[in-house]
Design a protein around this motif. Sequence first.
Motif, PDB file in Angstrom:
ATOM      1  N   THR A   1      15.749 -12.859  51.705  1.00 35.85           N
ATOM      2  CA  THR A   1      16.112 -11.775  52.615  1.00 35.85           C
ATOM      3  C   THR A   1      15.280 -11.813  53.889  1.00 35.85           C
ATOM      4  O   THR A   1      14.178 -12.381  53.933  1.00 35.85           O
TER       5      THR A   1
ATOM      6  N   LEU B   1      15.240  -7.082  48.965  1.00 36.06           N
ATOM      7  CA  LEU B   1      15.816  -5.755  49.126  1.00 36.06           C
ATOM      8  C   LEU B   1      16.301  -5.241  47.779  1.00 36.06           C
ATOM      9  O   LEU B   1      16.944  -5.953  47.022  1.00 36.06           O
TER      10      LEU B   1
ATOM     11  N   GLN C   1      18.814  -3.545  55.325  1.00 32.84           N
ATOM     12  CA  GLN C   1      18.363  -4.726  56.055  1.00 32.84           C
ATOM     13  C   GLN C   1      18.325  -4.455  57.550  1.00 32.84           C
ATOM     14  O   GLN C   1      17.362  -4.812  58.240  1.00 32.84           O
TER      15      GLN C   1
END
Length: 356
Positions: free
Chosen positions: A55, A327, A338
Motif C-alpha cells: 500500500t 490499510l 488511502q
Amino acid sequence: MLFQTSDDDLYAALVARDAAYDGRAFVGVTSTGIFCRLTCPARKPKRENCRFYRTVAACLTAGFRPCKRCHPLTAAAEADAVIRDCLAALAEREDHRWSEDDIVAMGYDPSTVRRAFKRHFGMTFLEMARLDRLRRGFTVLNDGGRVIDAQLEAGFLSPSAFRDAISRLIGEAPGRLPADPILCVDWIETPLGAMIAVADNRALHLLEFADRKALPGELKRLRTAGRGSLGIGRTPVHDLVATELAAFFAGRSARFATPLALHGSAFACTVWQELRRIAPGETRSYSDVARAIGRPEAVRAVARANGANQIALIVPCHRVVGADGGLTGYGGGLWRKQKLIEIEAAFACGDKTACQ
C-alpha cells in the motif's frame, strides 16, 4: 494472491512494467528514498535497493516520498478509464435518471462498470447516481422547500420512492421530520464524496460519508438520544466544519477547531482523543494506540472504538493502520482511507499539532 508472490517476482514485474500489478504493489528505492508504481517509466533500480509494499500507506510509513514521474499518490480509481468516464458523464448529466441501458450506450458492459465501482467505492455506479439525486432533493428540503419540490428536483417519479429514500437515510419520512429540530442534518460536498453532518448550535455530533453503511443506524441512535428532535437544517457549526473541510482538501490546513460532542463510553472517548494526537502525515497501529492510552492489552477494544467513531476526518481513525503498515478496514471505504493518507502526506512537514 499478490503477496504470496516473492520479492524476486515483484522485481521481475517492475522490470517488465507489468500493468497487472499497478496499484496492487509499490516499490521503495532505498538509494533515492522514492517509492513508485511497478509500471513507472523511470530507469529501474538495482535489486538490492528495492523494498516492496502492498500500500501507499506502508510506503509513506517507511519514510519514502512519492515519485514525480509515475505519481503513485493518484488514487487507483482516478486511473481507471471506466470510472473516469462514468464519473464525467454523471457530472455532465446531473438530472438524468441513469440505467444500465445508458451504460451500454457509453460502450461499457454493465457488469464491468458494476465491479469497478464496487471495488473502488463500495457501491455501484447506479447507486452513486441515485445518491447524487437524493442530495439535490435534500438541499431543497434544507432550504425550506416543499416535499413535492424536493422529490421533483431529485428526479424521483414516485413520491413514495422519494419518501422511502429519505426514510432509509434519516429514519423518518420527510413530512414527519420536526420543523425546528435540535439536531440538524445537513449535506456537505467534498472531493471524496458527500458527507452528512449532524450538529446543534453548539457542537458537531456526527460527520460521515453519505454512503457509509452504518450511517442510518448512527442517525437512529442520535434521534433516540435527542428524543426524536432530529431533522433537516443548518447551524453555524455546519458552516464552520464545511469551511474547515474545504481548507483541508485544498491542502491549506489540517487544523479543525469545530467543537465536538462525542457519543461513546469513557474508554471510546479516550481512544478518540488519542487519535486526535496523531499528527497529519503520520500513522499508528492499534497496538500503538493501546500503549499510548496505557492499556496495551486492549488492542481489540481499541479497534472496536476506532470503528465506532462517527466523526470522520476530525477524529482521524483513518490514521490507524495494520501492524504491518497495510490499510485495514475503514467505514468510508479503503479507497478513501488511502486518499486521506495521501492528502495528509503534504502536511507531514508542516504543523505537527495541526489536528490536536
